[in-house]
Design an enzyme around this catalytic site. Structure first.
Site, PDB file in Angstrom:
ATOM      1  CB  CYS A   1      -1.300   7.213   0.854  1.00 52.41           C
ATOM      2  SG  CYS A   1      -2.119   5.788   1.878  1.00 52.41           S
TER       3      CYS A   1
ATOM      4  NE  ARG B   1       1.382   9.373   3.295  1.00 55.99           N
ATOM      5  CZ  ARG B   1       1.967  10.444   3.000  1.00 55.99           C
ATOM      6  NH1 ARG B   1       3.306  10.465   2.758  1.00 55.99           N
ATOM      7  NH2 ARG B   1       1.350  11.508   3.249  1.00 55.99           N
TER       8      ARG B   1
ATOM      9  CD1 TRP C   1      -9.172   0.632   5.740  1.00 52.86           C
ATOM     10  CD2 TRP C   1      -7.777  -1.431   6.394  1.00 52.86           C
ATOM     11  NE1 TRP C   1      -8.232   0.830   6.780  1.00 52.86           N
ATOM     12  CE2 TRP C   1      -7.276  -0.253   7.064  1.00 52.86           C
ATOM     13  CE3 TRP C   1      -6.967  -2.514   6.270  1.00 52.86           C
ATOM     14  CZ2 TRP C   1      -6.333  -0.254   8.074  1.00 52.86           C
ATOM     15  CZ3 TRP C   1      -5.863  -2.368   7.122  1.00 52.86           C
ATOM     16  CH2 TRP C   1      -5.568  -1.340   8.108  1.00 52.86           C
TER      17      TRP C   1
ATOM     18  CD  GLU D   1     -10.708   5.152  -1.071  1.00 52.01           C
ATOM     19  OE1 GLU D   1     -10.416   5.168  -2.080  1.00 52.01           O
ATOM     20  OE2 GLU D   1     -10.429   4.685   0.228  1.00 52.01           O
TER      21      GLU D   1
END
Ligand code: HEM
Ligand SMILES: N=C(Nc1cccc(CNC[C@@H]2CCCN2)c1)c1cccs1
Length: 359
Positions: free
Chosen positions: A63, A66, A234, A239
């Site tokens: 991720c 973070r 979000w 992506e």
């Protein structure tokens, strides 16, 4: 010594130190030791559950988001046992997280595994996702959703057959039969994709949902496993723009975008794919920002991650990460992430993949 107790002890020591409540550790460990001795299980206090979930996000090596780990909102759904109440908790999560576009990172935590039983399982990969169909080799919608869509149809659900049919919620209680229910369209915020300078981009008819809510991962805290703990943040624009819309095995839009831009697609060396990709990603960021839905570009996300790295160093915690997932799929080498290495070690609390009951 009991393996579960050792995991609990490590979690309690770390957590109560971070919360500046070290003086409570001995008493709490005694309680847990007794609970494990009598039932081979122990119950987290809400505070332990909340901080454990935040630690799991902080430890999620793949991720890039973070930095904001300590802002996670937790909804405690551990007492829920009926399917109607599970569906209501999920719809409430969607509304609370969406917040009219100012997205709130949120996790709803259902009951943990006990005595080999799973009280609640969510079968969806994400709470909000589009269906995929293969009508005699004509692909409609999201190809990634074809297996799950078939499962939904076998349960009696029927989609309209559009490229953007919202899939239903599918849950399983106590390892029993699958139960499904459609989301209410009014709760699902979606964004139409247009371009700041290229008007023809609208004609592609592209849209995407605002809130990504991962619902098929298992949350593990201090040896206790939560198989249903849906969480959202979000989107990072790439992506949607570089994977969901651009992958050939997803919506495969690059050639269509290049054609609206009237690019020369006759040979690779015109870099038409790269030019279409950048404009498609600009359109995604522009469209979300235009309607006030939270989204982050991959450069800002990388800068935020750099701040996270610094914060972890100041907190005297070893940073862990998965380089191949942390670099963004567009212009990776213009971010600092590309030019350094990350220790891909597993640290608990954390998230785990779990078996998919459909294929
Ligand atoms: C707040 C905004 C957030 C952003 C922009 C963000 C961004 C991302 C991105 C881009 C990925 C890679 C996804 C992919 O390539 O498929 C990812 C992975 C991941 N994120 Fe975050 N994230 C955010 C919040 C969160 C939250 C709130 C959690 C959990 C509490 C979380 C847990 C994870 C996990 C577990 C993965 C790995 C998923 C897997 O292994 O498939 N993230 N994140
Ligand atoms: N921005 C997000 N993206 C994200 C995070 C974790 C996992 C995923 C989905 N990853 C798997 C997909 C499916 C095929 C390849 N990527 C997306 C968030 C989702 C939930 C919280 S943040």
């Amino acid at each position: 010594m009991n393996e579960l107790y050792l995991q609990a002890e490590e979690f309690i020591n770390k957590t109560y130190k971070e919360l500046n409540k070290e003086e409570l550790i001995p008493k709490r460990l005694k309680e847990i030791e007794h609970e494990i001795e009598t039932s081979n299980h122990y119950n987290h206090t809400f505070e332990e559950l909340e901080h454990g979930a935040k630690m799991a996000w902080r430890n999620a090596n793949k991720c890039i988001g973070r930095l904001f780990w300590n802002t996670l909102s937790i909804k405690d759904a551990r007492e829920i046992r009926e399917d109607d109440h599970v569906f209501e908790a999920l719809e409430s999560h969607v509304r609370y997280a969406t917040n009219k576009g100012k997205i709130r990172p949120t996790m709803t935590i259902f009951a943990p595994r006990r005595k080999g039983h799973t009280p609640v399982r969510i079968i969806n990969h994400q709470i909000i996702r589009y269906a995929g169909y293969n009508f005699n080799n004509e692909i409609i919608g999201d190809p990634d959703s074809i297996p799950f869509t078939k499962l939904c149809q076998s349960l009696g659900w029927q989609g309209e057959g559009s490229h953007f049919d919202l899939l239903p919620l599918v849950i399983q209680l106590n390892d029993g039969e699958l139960v499904w229910r459609s989301l209410q369209e009014k709760d699902v915020l979606q964004v139409d994709i247009s371009h700041p300078e290229l008007p023809d981009m609208n004609d592609l008819g592209l849209k995407w949902y605002a809130v990504p809510i991962i619902s098929d991962m298992l949350l593990e805290i201090g040896g206790i496993r939560y198989p249903a703990a849906p969480f959202n943040g979000w989107y990072m624009g790439t992506e949607i723009g570089a994977r969901n819309f651009a992958d050939e095995s997803r919506y495969n839009c690059l050639l269509a975008v290049a054609e609206t831009m009237e690019l020369d697609t006759s040979k690779a060396s015109t870099l038409w794919k790269d030019r279409a990709l950048v404009e498609l990603n600009r359109a995604v960021l522009y469209s979300f920002q235009k309607v006030g839905v939270s989204i982050v570009d991959h450069h800002t996300a990388a800068e935020q991650f750099k701040k996270f790295e610094k914060n972890e160093q100041v907190a005297n915690r070893e940073l862990t990460g998965t380089w191949s997932w942390l670099i963004p799929p567009v212009s990776p080498a213009v971010t600092h992430i590309f030019h350094k290495e990350y220790n891909d070690q597993f640290v608990s609390p954390n998230f785990h993949y779990q078996n998919r009951i459909y294929n």
